[in-house]
Motif scaffolding. Structure first.
Motif, mmCIF file in Angstrom:
data_model
loop_
_atom_site.group_PDB
_atom_site.id
_atom_site.type_symbol
_atom_site.label_atom_id
_atom_site.label_comp_id
_atom_site.label_asym_id
_atom_site.label_seq_id
_atom_site.Cartn_x
_atom_site.Cartn_y
_atom_site.Cartn_z
ATOM 1 N N GLN A 79 38.151 31.901 54.143
ATOM 2 C CA GLN A 79 38.709 32.719 53.074
ATOM 3 C C GLN A 79 39.755 31.942 52.275
ATOM 4 O OE1 GLN A 79 40.082 36.381 54.934
ATOM 5 N NE2 GLN A 79 38.073 37.324 54.664
ATOM 6 N N VAL A 80 40.512 31.080 52.950
ATOM 7 C CA VAL A 80 41.481 30.242 52.243
ATOM 8 C C VAL A 80 40.757 29.345 51.245
ATOM 9 C CG1 VAL A 80 43.201 28.406 52.490
ATOM 10 C CG2 VAL A 80 43.132 30.290 54.147
ATOM 11 N N VAL A 81 39.700 28.695 51.693
ATOM 12 C CA VAL A 81 38.948 27.788 50.821
ATOM 13 C C VAL A 81 38.337 28.553 49.647
ATOM 14 C CG1 VAL A 81 36.962 26.244 50.696
ATOM 15 C CG2 VAL A 81 38.469 26.172 52.691
ATOM 16 N N GLN A 82 37.701 29.681 49.930
ATOM 17 C CA GLN A 82 37.050 30.448 48.876
ATOM 18 C C GLN A 82 38.071 31.067 47.929
ATOM 19 O OE1 GLN A 82 34.418 33.528 50.296
ATOM 20 N NE2 GLN A 82 33.521 33.891 48.281
ATOM 21 N N GLY A 83 39.152 31.593 48.485
ATOM 22 C CA GLY A 83 40.181 32.198 47.645
ATOM 23 C C GLY A 83 40.804 31.194 46.696
ATOM 24 N N ARG A 84 41.095 29.999 47.184
ATOM 25 C CA ARG A 84 41.674 28.968 46.319
ATOM 26 C C ARG A 84 40.705 28.573 45.209
ATOM 27 N NH1 ARG A 84 44.476 25.091 50.984
ATOM 28 N NH2 ARG A 84 46.291 26.457 51.390
ATOM 29 N N ALA A 85 39.420 28.467 45.547
ATOM 30 C CA ALA A 85 38.425 28.114 44.535
ATOM 31 C C ALA A 85 38.314 29.200 43.468
ATOM 32 C CB ALA A 85 37.069 27.881 45.199
ATOM 33 N N LEU A 86 38.337 30.453 43.880
ATOM 34 C CA LEU A 86 38.260 31.556 42.922
ATOM 35 C C LEU A 86 39.521 31.619 42.057
ATOM 36 C CD1 LEU A 86 36.683 34.248 45.271
ATOM 37 C CD2 LEU A 86 35.594 33.222 43.272
ATOM 38 N N ASN A 87 40.659 31.307 42.620
ATOM 39 C CA ASN A 87 41.895 31.286 41.834
ATOM 40 C C ASN A 87 41.849 30.179 40.786
ATOM 41 O OD1 ASN A 87 42.943 33.392 43.341
ATOM 42 N ND2 ASN A 87 44.082 32.076 44.731
ATOM 43 N N ARG A 88 41.338 29.008 41.168
ATOM 44 C CA ARG A 88 41.202 27.917 40.192
ATOM 45 C C ARG A 88 40.249 28.311 39.072
ATOM 46 N NH1 ARG A 88 41.145 24.688 44.855
ATOM 47 N NH2 ARG A 88 38.856 24.607 44.818
ATOM 48 N N ALA A 89 39.134 28.927 39.443
ATOM 49 C CA ALA A 89 38.149 29.328 38.431
ATOM 50 C C ALA A 89 38.726 30.350 37.465
ATOM 51 C CB ALA A 89 36.907 29.893 39.116
ATOM 52 N N ALA A 90 39.648 31.178 37.955
ATOM 53 C CA ALA A 90 40.280 32.197 37.110
ATOM 54 C C ALA A 90 41.492 31.667 36.365
ATOM 55 C CB ALA A 90 40.692 33.389 37.974
ATOM 56 N N GLY A 91 41.863 30.411 36.599
ATOM 57 C CA GLY A 91 43.039 29.834 35.963
ATOM 58 C C GLY A 91 44.336 30.392 36.499
ATOM 59 N N LEU A 92 44.322 30.854 37.752
ATOM 60 C CA LEU A 92 45.503 31.502 38.339
ATOM 61 C C LEU A 92 46.045 30.755 39.555
ATOM 62 C CD1 LEU A 92 44.224 35.201 38.163
ATOM 63 C CD2 LEU A 92 46.044 34.182 36.760
ATOM 64 N N ASP A 93 45.524 29.566 39.793
ATOM 65 C CA ASP A 93 45.916 28.867 41.020
ATOM 66 C C ASP A 93 47.367 28.418 41.019
ATOM 67 O OD1 ASP A 93 44.624 27.251 38.947
ATOM 68 O OD2 ASP A 93 45.086 25.534 40.223
ATOM 69 N N ARG A 94 48.011 28.324 39.866
ATOM 70 C CA ARG A 94 49.429 27.952 39.840
ATOM 71 C C ARG A 94 50.337 29.123 40.199
ATOM 72 N NH1 ARG A 94 50.303 23.902 34.598
ATOM 73 N NH2 ARG A 94 48.779 22.318 35.278
ATOM 74 N N ARG A 95 49.792 30.328 40.117
ATOM 75 C CA ARG A 95 50.632 31.500 40.410
ATOM 76 C C ARG A 95 50.202 32.256 41.664
ATOM 77 N NH1 ARG A 95 50.974 35.657 37.115
ATOM 78 N NH2 ARG A 95 49.204 35.238 35.738
ATOM 79 N N ILE A 96 49.044 31.943 42.199
ATOM 80 C CA ILE A 96 48.585 32.581 43.440
ATOM 81 C C ILE A 96 48.362 31.501 44.485
ATOM 82 C CG2 ILE A 96 46.877 34.044 44.549
ATOM 83 C CD1 ILE A 96 46.093 35.127 41.825
ATOM 84 N N GLU A 97 49.081 31.640 45.577
ATOM 85 C CA GLU A 97 48.912 30.725 46.699
ATOM 86 C C GLU A 97 48.223 31.478 47.834
ATOM 87 O OE1 GLU A 97 51.570 27.951 49.760
ATOM 88 O OE2 GLU A 97 52.544 29.427 48.464
ATOM 89 N N VAL A 98 47.145 30.916 48.353
ATOM 90 C CA VAL A 98 46.463 31.486 49.512
ATOM 91 C C VAL A 98 46.681 30.549 50.687
ATOM 92 C CG1 VAL A 98 44.268 32.232 50.490
ATOM 93 C CG2 VAL A 98 44.725 32.594 48.062
ATOM 94 N N ARG A 99 47.234 31.102 51.775
ATOM 95 C CA ARG A 99 47.562 30.270 52.935
ATOM 96 C C ARG A 99 46.972 30.857 54.200
ATOM 97 N NH1 ARG A 99 53.718 28.174 53.034
ATOM 98 N NH2 ARG A 99 52.789 27.150 54.862
ATOM 99 N N GLU A 100 46.632 29.976 55.114
ATOM 100 C CA GLU A 100 46.193 30.396 56.437
ATOM 101 C C GLU A 100 47.440 30.711 57.260
ATOM 102 O OE1 GLU A 100 43.823 28.612 60.316
ATOM 103 O OE2 GLU A 100 43.482 27.692 58.339
ATOM 104 N N ALA A 101 47.702 31.980 57.454
ATOM 105 C CA ALA A 101 48.918 32.408 58.149
ATOM 106 C C ALA A 101 48.737 33.833 58.640
ATOM 107 C CB ALA A 101 50.130 32.309 57.228
ATOM 108 N N ASP A 102 49.576 34.211 59.582
ATOM 109 C CA ASP A 102 49.576 35.548 60.162
ATOM 110 C C ASP A 102 50.623 36.388 59.439
ATOM 111 O OD1 ASP A 102 49.932 37.825 61.866
ATOM 112 O OD2 ASP A 102 49.260 36.652 63.592
ATOM 113 N N TYR A 103 50.253 37.573 59.000
ATOM 114 C CA TYR A 103 51.236 38.394 58.280
ATOM 115 C C TYR A 103 52.365 38.884 59.186
ATOM 116 C CZ TYR A 103 48.224 42.449 59.688
ATOM 117 O OH TYR A 103 47.480 43.386 60.361
#
Length: 284
Positions: free
Chosen positions: A98-122
């Motif tokens: 999900q981290v890999v896919q989420g980051r790719a989708l954020n880049r495609a949407a031009g939002l990767d500078r404002r959305i960080e997706v990290r592998e972490a426990d809430y």
């Protein structure tokens, strides 16, 4: 298998199937509002993210960081980021794919500078105390084996005073022993979705108060969620027809098909015991 390992195994093997449920990969149920056609699922899915966004009460031009506690591949985070040009979002998930896919989708949407997706426990967010201006969990609080207590404590640590926590999820309406038919529905949901068990709403609300949250608001939105839940049988049938001749499904994918059917059964035969709620609270 530890609870976190079960969650990762489930989403690694069945996560891609959500694309059949939602083109934008909204990995949750929907929220019906006046003007929605009940047979159109995607607008209701987007609407649930939108109502959570509204309950955060961020204002018209917020500056700061909001956390998505169990972000999936970031669909809701992208939806919120598009509404606020200066807002930053942190999405956390246990699932590496999900981290890999989420980051790719954020880049495609031009939002990767404002959305960080990290592998972490809430339950252990990689942020400083009091650094968030909001946090939300959409159908992810149910994965907290403590019944939401640890999620709430970590939200209390990381939210600044006056910031809001918003949770949209299914809960048991009250603690105590379930009758046989309700217990069977819960077991089917938990087995299929790799859940530790649904939390009792009264215990969740008590944990919010104990952690110092105020202005606790509980909205029973079960009837608004119900129209999207009724899409489940056709969605499952459509998925099976689309995969006809493709071979046997992984057990996790089978569970992912059965769990929402058990959720539908719970809504039909055990509404006294289960419900879908929006819970919001302010960090004191």
């Amino acid at each position: 298998m530890a609870p976190s390992e079960g969650i990762i195994d489930y989403y690694q093997n069945a996560g891609d199937d959500y694309s059949h449920w939602s083109p934008s990969l909204q990995m949750h149920f929907g929220y019906w509002q006046r003007g929605h056609w009940p047979w159109q699922r995607e607008p209701m899915l987007l609407s649930l993210s939108a109502i959570v966004h509204r309950r955060l009460s961020l204002g018209s031009d917020p500056i700061g960081r909001v956390a998505d506690l169990g972000c999936g591949v970031g669909a809701t985070a992208r939806q919120i980021a598009r509404a606020h040009d200066q807002l930053e979002l942190l999405g956390v998930t246990l699932v590496p794919t999900q981290v890999v896919q989420g980051r790719a989708l954020n880049r495609a949407a031009g939002l990767d500078r404002r959305i960080e997706v990290r592998e972490a426990d809430y339950r252990a967010l990689p942020v400083a105390d009091g650094s968030l201006i909001g946090a939300y969990a959409i159908e992810s609080a149910c994965y907290d084996p403590s019944g939401g207590v640890e999620l709430i404590r970590e939200a209390a640590r990381t939210l600044r005073p006056g910031a809001r926590l918003v949770v949209a999820d299914a809960f048991r309406r009250r603690a105590g022993r379930l009758p046989r038919h309700a217990a069977r529905c819960q077991r089917g949901m938990c087995e299929g979705w790799a859940l530790p068990g649904l939390a009792a709403l009264d215990g969740f609300v008590a944990a919010l108060a104990e952690a110092g949250f105020t202005e606790i608001r509980v909205e029973d939105v079960s009837l608004r969620v119900a129209p999207s839940l009724l899409h489940v049988p056709l969605a499952v049938l459509g998925f099976r027809l689309a995969r006809r001749g493709a071979g046997e499904l992984h057990p996790r994918r089978v569970g992912n098909l059965l769990a929402p059917l058990w959720a539908l059964a719970a809504g039909l035969v055990a509404p006294r015991w289960f419900g879908y709620f929006l819970v919001s609270a302010v960090r004191g």
